[in-house]
Design a protein around this motif. Structure first.
Motif, PDB file in Angstrom:
ATOM      1  N   LYS A  22       1.556   2.640  -8.744  1.00 49.84           N
ATOM      2  CA  LYS A  22       2.449   1.755  -7.991  1.00 49.84           C
ATOM      3  C   LYS A  22       1.701   0.663  -7.244  1.00 49.84           C
ATOM      4  N   GLY A  23       0.483   0.941  -6.794  1.00 50.98           N
ATOM      5  CA  GLY A  23      -0.288  -0.040  -6.048  1.00 50.98           C
ATOM      6  C   GLY A  23      -1.489   0.610  -5.404  1.00 50.98           C
ATOM      7  N   PRO A  24      -2.217  -0.123  -4.552  1.00 53.57           N
ATOM      8  CA  PRO A  24      -3.359   0.469  -3.853  1.00 53.57           C
ATOM      9  C   PRO A  24      -2.927   1.683  -3.040  1.00 53.57           C
ATOM     10  N   GLY A  25      -3.750   2.741  -3.072  1.00 56.07           N
ATOM     11  CA  GLY A  25      -3.393   3.978  -2.398  1.00 56.07           C
ATOM     12  C   GLY A  25      -4.314   4.304  -1.238  1.00 56.07           C
ATOM     13  N   HIS A  26      -3.735   4.917  -0.211  1.00 56.35           N
ATOM     14  CA  HIS A  26      -4.487   5.302   0.993  1.00 56.35           C
ATOM     15  C   HIS A  26      -5.100   6.678   0.795  1.00 56.35           C
ATOM     16  N   GLY A  40      -9.512   4.102   4.218  1.00 53.22           N
ATOM     17  CA  GLY A  40      -9.933   4.022   2.822  1.00 53.22           C
ATOM     18  C   GLY A  40      -8.775   3.715   1.900  1.00 53.22           C
ATOM     19  N   LEU A  41      -8.950   2.731   1.020  1.00 51.90           N
ATOM     20  CA  LEU A  41      -7.947   2.356   0.026  1.00 51.90           C
ATOM     21  C   LEU A  41      -8.592   2.321  -1.350  1.00 51.90           C
ATOM     22  N   ALA A  42      -7.873   2.798  -2.352  1.00 54.09           N
ATOM     23  CA  ALA A  42      -8.349   2.782  -3.736  1.00 54.09           C
ATOM     24  C   ALA A  42      -7.363   1.998  -4.589  1.00 54.09           C
ATOM     25  N   ILE A  88       0.855  -1.191   0.000  1.00 53.00           N
ATOM     26  CA  ILE A  88       0.000   0.000   0.000  1.00 53.00           C
ATOM     27  C   ILE A  88       0.886   1.233   0.000  1.00 53.00           C
ATOM     28  N   VAL A  89       0.490   2.241  -0.785  1.00 50.47           N
ATOM     29  CA  VAL A  89       1.230   3.494  -0.824  1.00 50.47           C
ATOM     30  C   VAL A  89       0.345   4.627  -0.309  1.00 50.47           C
ATOM     31  N   GLN A  90       0.995   5.722   0.001  1.00 50.26           N
ATOM     32  CA  GLN A  90       0.270   6.908   0.461  1.00 50.26           C
ATOM     33  C   GLN A  90      -0.265   7.681  -0.732  1.00 50.26           C
TER      34      GLN A  90
END
Length: 382
Positions: free
Chosen positions: A269-273, A287-289, A258-260
Motif C-alpha cells: 500500500k505504501g511506505p510502512g512504519h 523507521g520507515l521501509a 504512511i501505513v502501519q
C-alpha cells in the motif's frame, strides 16, 4: 477407445493444451498416445504427466500439450490406447509375448522390404524413408476436431504475440520506471488511504483526542508533551495496513501515505512504519521501509538523496521536517540504524541495488523542526 470430442483447454507460448473426451471399451489401459499427421510423418505425443490409468468401460478425459503448428493444422488425429493394465500376471505375460512377436514380425517385414528393394533397384534414401508415415495401431480411434480448435489458427498466435509484447513492455517499464501492474494497484490503495487519513486528521483535531490520550489542555500545557501523548495513542491503536500520516520528499518527487507495519501486505500500500520504533514526536528513531521497483516504488530514487535534503512527515498531531545527514549500504540483517538514539531522527530503508534484495540502503535524517497541529496545537482546549 471412442473419442467424442476434442476441446481447447488453454496453453502457453508455442503450444496448445487440448483435452480429448470419450469412453473406453474393454480393459483398463495406460494413458493413451495422440498421433498427429505432421506433413508426411506421424508425430506421437504422450499425455501430460500425471495422467491416470484409463478405467475399463468408463468415460475418460485425457489432456495433451500439442505444438501450436500441429494444433491449428489440418493433419489427421488418432488416439492410440496404452498398454492394457490389470492384476492378472498371466494376461500381462500374454501381452508381453504378443509385443515380442509383433517386434519380430516387424523385423521380418523390414528384411523383406530390403530384398524387394534390392531386386527392383535403388529405392528411396534414408531421409525419404524417414518421411514415410507409420500407420496408427489397429485399435486407434480417429479424433473429431471441433470448429473451435480450427478457429485457433488465426487467433491463438496473435494472442501469444500480444502476451509476449505485454511481457516485454512490462519488463521495459520496470527497468525505466517501475513495475506498472503493481503501480496501478498501489495508486488505488493510496487514494483510499488518503481518504482514511482525512478522517483521521479530523478525529485528532478534536480536543477529545487529547483528553483520550491523557494530554488535555488543563493538565498538559507543553505542545511537545501533547504530541508525544497523541503519537503514543496513535501507534497503539493503529493496526497493520492502516494510515498513520503522510511522507513528502521533494528532492525525489515522493509523496505517499504512511501505513502501519512492514509486512508485505502493508508495503503493497505504501511506505510502512517499523513496529517498535518511535512515531514522529516521540523520543528516539522513526523507521520507515518502502519498495524500489514494485507497488508504487516510493523509495525508488532514495539513492539520489543528498545531505541537507528535506523530508517532511505530516501526522494528525504535528508536522515534522527532517534534514538528510547521509546514506549508507548495509546487509539485510543489519538493523542497527533503527536503534534509538539520544535525539529524534528519521530512518528510511529499502532494498539495494535496484531489482535485488542483496543489501539495504539506509537514509538517516535529523529532526529540524516540529510544528504541533490538531489537538496538540497551542490554544486547543475542550
Amino acid at each position: 477407445m471412442d473419442v467424442a470430442q476434442a476441446e481447447y483447454a488453454g496453453g502457453g507460448p508455442g503450444y496448445a493444451r487440448v483435452r480429448l473426451l470419450g469412453r473406453a471399451r474393454g480393459a483398463a489401459t495406460a494413458p493413451p498416445t495422440l498421433l498427429i499427421a505432421d506433413g508426411a510423418s506421424w508425430r506421437r505425443i504422450a499425455a501430460v504427466p500425471g495422467t491416470p490409468v484409463v478405467a475399463a468401460d468408463a468415460p475418460f478425459g485425457v489432456a495433451f500439450e500439442i505444438p501450436l503448428h500441429l494444433a491449428v493444422g489440418d493433419g489427421a488425429w488418432w488416439l492410440e490406447p496404452g498398454a492394457a493394465v490389470g492384476p492378472d500376471p498371466a494376461v500381462r505375460a500374454r501381452v508381453d509375448g504378443l509385443a515380442v512377436r509383433v517386434a519380430a514380425l516387424g523385423a521380418e517385414v523390414a528384411a523383406l522390404r530390403a530384398r524387394v528393394g534390392a531386386e527392383r533397384g535403388p529405392g528411396p534414401g534414408p531421409a525419404e524413408r524417414e518421411r514415410e508415415p507409420a500407420a496408427p495401431a489397429a485399435d486407434a480411434s480417429p479424433v473429431p476436431r471441433t470448429a473451435r480448435l480450427r478457429a485457433l489458427r488465426p487467433g491463438l498466435p496473435a494472442l501469444l504475440v500480444v502476451a509476449g509484447a505485454f511481457a516485454v513492455g512490462d519488463a521495459v517499464a520496470t527497468v525505466v520506471w517501475q513495475e506498472p501492474v503493481s503501480a496501478l494497484w498501489s495508486a488505488r490503495e493510496q487514494r483510499a488511504l488518503d481518504q482514511d487519513l482525512r478522517q483521521l486528521d479530523a478525529a485528532y483535531a478534536s480536543p477529545r483526542a487529547a483528553d483520550a490520550a491523557g494530554a488535555s489542555a488543563a493538565t498538559v500545557t507543553s505542545p511537545q508533551q501533547r504530541m508525544r501523548a497523541l503519537a503514543r495513542t496513535l501507534d497503539t491503536r493503529t493496526t497493520a495496513g492502516h494510515p498513520l500520516g503522510k511522507l513528502r520528499i521533494a528532492a525525489i518527487h515522493a509523496r505517499y501515505v504512511i501505513v502501519q507495519g512492514t509486512r508485505a501486505s502493508s508495503l503493497r500500500k505504501g511506505p510502512g512504519h517499523y513496529a517498535g520504533t518511535a512515531l514522529p514526536g516521540e523520543p528516539g528513531t522513526t523507521g520507515l521501509a518502502g519498495h524500489r521497483t514494485t507497488y508504487g516504488a516510493p523509495f525508488r530514487h532514495i539513492d539520489a538523496l543528498k545531505r541537507g535534503d528535506a523530508i517532511t512527515v505530516t501526522m494528525p498531531y504535528g508536522r515534522f521536517v527532517y534534514r538528510v545527514e547521509g546514506l549508507r549500504i548495509v546487509k539485510p540483517q543489519d538493523v542497527s540504524a533503527l536503534q534509538a538514539v539520544g535525539r529524534q531522527r528519521l530512518v528510511l530503508t529499502a532494498c539495494h541495488p535496484l531489482y535485488s534484495a542483496a543489501q539495504r540502503i539506509v537514509a538517516v535524517a535529523r529532526l529540524e523542526r516540529a510544528t504541533p497541529r490538531g489537538a496538540a496545537a497551542p490554544g486547543t482546549t475542550a
